[in-house]
Design a protein around this motif. Structure first.
Motif, short mmCIF file in Angstrom:
data_model
loop_
_atom_site.label_atom_id
_atom_site.label_comp_id
_atom_site.label_asym_id
_atom_site.label_seq_id
_atom_site.Cartn_x
_atom_site.Cartn_y
_atom_site.Cartn_z
N GLY A 28 0.83 -1.21 0.00
CA GLY A 28 0.00 0.00 0.00
C GLY A 28 0.85 1.25 0.00
N TYR A 29 1.97 1.22 0.74
CA TYR A 29 2.87 2.37 0.73
C TYR A 29 3.65 2.44 -0.58
N LEU A 30 3.98 1.28 -1.14
CA LEU A 30 4.67 1.29 -2.43
C LEU A 30 3.83 2.02 -3.47
N ILE A 31 2.52 1.77 -3.50
CA ILE A 31 1.65 2.47 -4.43
C ILE A 31 1.60 3.97 -4.09
N ALA A 32 1.61 4.29 -2.79
CA ALA A 32 1.56 5.69 -2.37
C ALA A 32 2.76 6.47 -2.90
N LEU A 33 3.87 5.79 -3.14
CA LEU A 33 5.06 6.46 -3.67
C LEU A 33 4.82 7.06 -5.06
N ALA A 34 3.75 6.66 -5.72
CA ALA A 34 3.42 7.25 -7.02
C ALA A 34 2.99 8.71 -6.89
N GLY A 35 2.67 9.14 -5.69
CA GLY A 35 2.22 10.51 -5.48
C GLY A 35 3.36 11.52 -5.53
N ASP A 36 3.10 12.67 -6.14
CA ASP A 36 4.05 13.77 -6.05
C ASP A 36 4.05 14.34 -4.64
N GLU A 37 2.95 14.09 -3.94
CA GLU A 37 2.85 14.47 -2.54
C GLU A 37 2.02 13.41 -1.83
N ILE A 38 2.46 13.01 -0.63
CA ILE A 38 1.74 12.02 0.17
C ILE A 38 1.20 12.73 1.40
N ILE A 39 -0.13 12.69 1.54
CA ILE A 39 -0.81 13.40 2.62
C ILE A 39 -1.49 12.38 3.51
N SER A 47 -3.34 9.95 12.53
CA SER A 47 -3.43 8.58 13.05
C SER A 47 -3.30 7.51 11.98
N SER A 48 -3.03 7.90 10.74
CA SER A 48 -2.81 6.90 9.68
C SER A 48 -1.63 6.02 10.06
N ILE A 49 -1.61 4.81 9.52
CA ILE A 49 -0.47 3.91 9.71
C ILE A 49 0.27 3.82 8.39
N VAL A 50 1.57 4.12 8.45
CA VAL A 50 2.37 4.27 7.23
C VAL A 50 3.69 3.51 7.37
N GLY A 51 4.12 2.87 6.29
CA GLY A 51 5.44 2.25 6.29
C GLY A 51 5.41 0.77 6.02
N SER A 52 6.00 -0.01 6.92
CA SER A 52 6.15 -1.45 6.76
C SER A 52 6.89 -1.77 5.47
N ILE A 53 8.06 -1.12 5.32
CA ILE A 53 8.87 -1.31 4.11
C ILE A 53 9.68 -2.59 4.28
N SER A 108 2.86 6.13 12.90
CA SER A 108 1.67 6.97 12.77
C SER A 108 1.91 7.97 11.64
N GLY A 109 0.83 8.55 11.16
CA GLY A 109 0.96 9.55 10.11
C GLY A 109 1.84 10.72 10.53
N ARG A 110 1.68 11.18 11.76
CA ARG A 110 2.48 12.31 12.23
C ARG A 110 3.97 11.95 12.21
N ARG A 111 4.31 10.77 12.69
CA ARG A 111 5.71 10.36 12.71
C ARG A 111 6.22 10.13 11.28
N ALA A 112 5.35 9.64 10.40
CA ALA A 112 5.74 9.41 9.01
C ALA A 112 6.15 10.72 8.34
N ARG A 153 2.77 15.77 4.59
CA ARG A 153 2.07 16.63 5.54
C ARG A 153 0.79 15.98 6.02
N ILE A 154 0.23 16.57 7.07
CA ILE A 154 -1.05 16.13 7.62
C ILE A 154 -2.18 16.84 6.87
N GLY A 155 -3.23 16.09 6.55
CA GLY A 155 -4.36 16.70 5.88
C GLY A 155 -5.39 15.67 5.47
N ASP A 156 -6.42 16.13 4.79
CA ASP A 156 -7.46 15.22 4.28
C ASP A 156 -7.87 15.68 2.89
N LEU A 157 -8.55 14.82 2.19
CA LEU A 157 -8.89 15.05 0.79
C LEU A 157 -9.62 16.38 0.59
#
Length: 287
Positions: free
Chosen positions: A108-119, A123-129, A211-215, A223-227
């Motif tokens: 899921g994070y690998l796909i997220a890398l397609a973003g020019d920006e990851i928001i 409390s999101s969970i991010v990583g597990s590389i 967590s998203g904040r730590r990521a 950055r922190i944000g929503d759609l």
């Protein structure tokens, strides 16, 4: 009079036909990546290709938003989806904003890398590389049931990692070698896409997640944000979100893939085990 008439007309037109509106196509990627079982298809390039093409084909859209909620899955399908998003972004000259909801981990994070920006959300969970291979062993069970396992192969490694036979050290070593190759590819992709944004975190590539904040602090996200909040801050109140959804056939509405319709009841045991494995992917992250 003319201006009033035009204003009234704009109000009844679909958003994409109003010259004063900004339309942002939104693609949602929810679930495990790859085929979970014959009757539980997950995210795959084959299933998403047409949807992604439609999203990037909207000429007036300044960017495409991709919303991800996935604990991972197939590294191959993850990479294929990533490549397709980047190819379309380059072809159509559009930015890609990725929004992480509950989790963007592993594939899921690998796909997220397609973003020019990851928001992300705080409390999101991010990583597990990392790379994991999980399964079940049934050697003790079939012995208790008095079942004899018979396997005949041409090629000594053809039955490698058979769950009904004891594990062999050579098989495990071979599997770990494959995992290292995939892990190295994943690490290279993270470094290529995130570059100097990555912080000095010693556990970055160990399979740990944050967590998203730590990521954001360690550079895995921007950055922190929503759609809705991010897009309104960027384009104002005259922004319209246009969900781009897969076109589904009759059987697909009930969670059945075309390949599974003829023998939907033939693989109940496999489907049950796949459901357990899928549940375990989510539960790793407390979801």
């Amino acid at each position: 009079m003319t201006d009033t008439w035009l204003d009234s007309l704009r109000k009844v037109l679909p958003a994409r036909f109003r010259g004063d509106r900004v339309t942002i196509p939104v693609v949602r990627l929810n679930g495990v990546i790859g085929q979970v079982s014959p009757i539980r298809p997950g995210l795959s390039l084959a299933g998403l290709s047409a949807t992604l093409k439609r999203a990037f084909a909207i000429k007036k859209a300044p960017l495409v938003a991709v919303v991800i909620n996935s604990p991972g899955g197939s590294p191959v399908q993850s990479n294929l989806i990533f490549k397709r998003i980047r190819a379309l972004a380059d072809e159509k000259n559009k930015d890609v904003l990725v929004f992480v909801e509950d989790v963007a981990a592993s594939g899921g994070y690998l796909i997220a890398l397609a973003g020019d920006e990851i928001i992300v959300d705080e409390s999101s969970i991010v990583g597990s590389i990392g790379v994991v291979s999980a399964g079940f062993g049934f050697v003790g069970l079939i012995e208790k049931l008095g079942i004899e396992r018979r396997v005949h192969t041409a090629g000594e490694n053809k039955a490698m990692l058979d769950p009904f036979q004891p594990e062999r050290p050579d098989d495990i070593q071979h599997l770990k070698s494959l995992q290292r190759d995939v892990h190295d590819m994943f690490i290279d992709l993270v470094r290529a896409r995130r570059g100097t944004r990555l912080g000095d975190e010693p556990t970055l590539f160990t399979g740990a997640f944050w967590s998203g904040r730590r990521a954001v602090e360690i550079g895995l996200a921007d950055r922190i944000g929503d759609l809705h909040g991010v897009l309104r801050a960027r384009f104002g109140d005259k922004v319209d979100l246009l969900p781009i959804q897969p076109r589904r056939g009759f059987f697909s509405r009930f969670g059945m893939s075309p390949a599974s319709r003829a023998g939907a009841g033939a693989d109940l045991v496999e489907a049950g085990l796949a459901a357990i494995e899928e549940r375990s992917l989510w539960s790793r992250f407390g979801l």
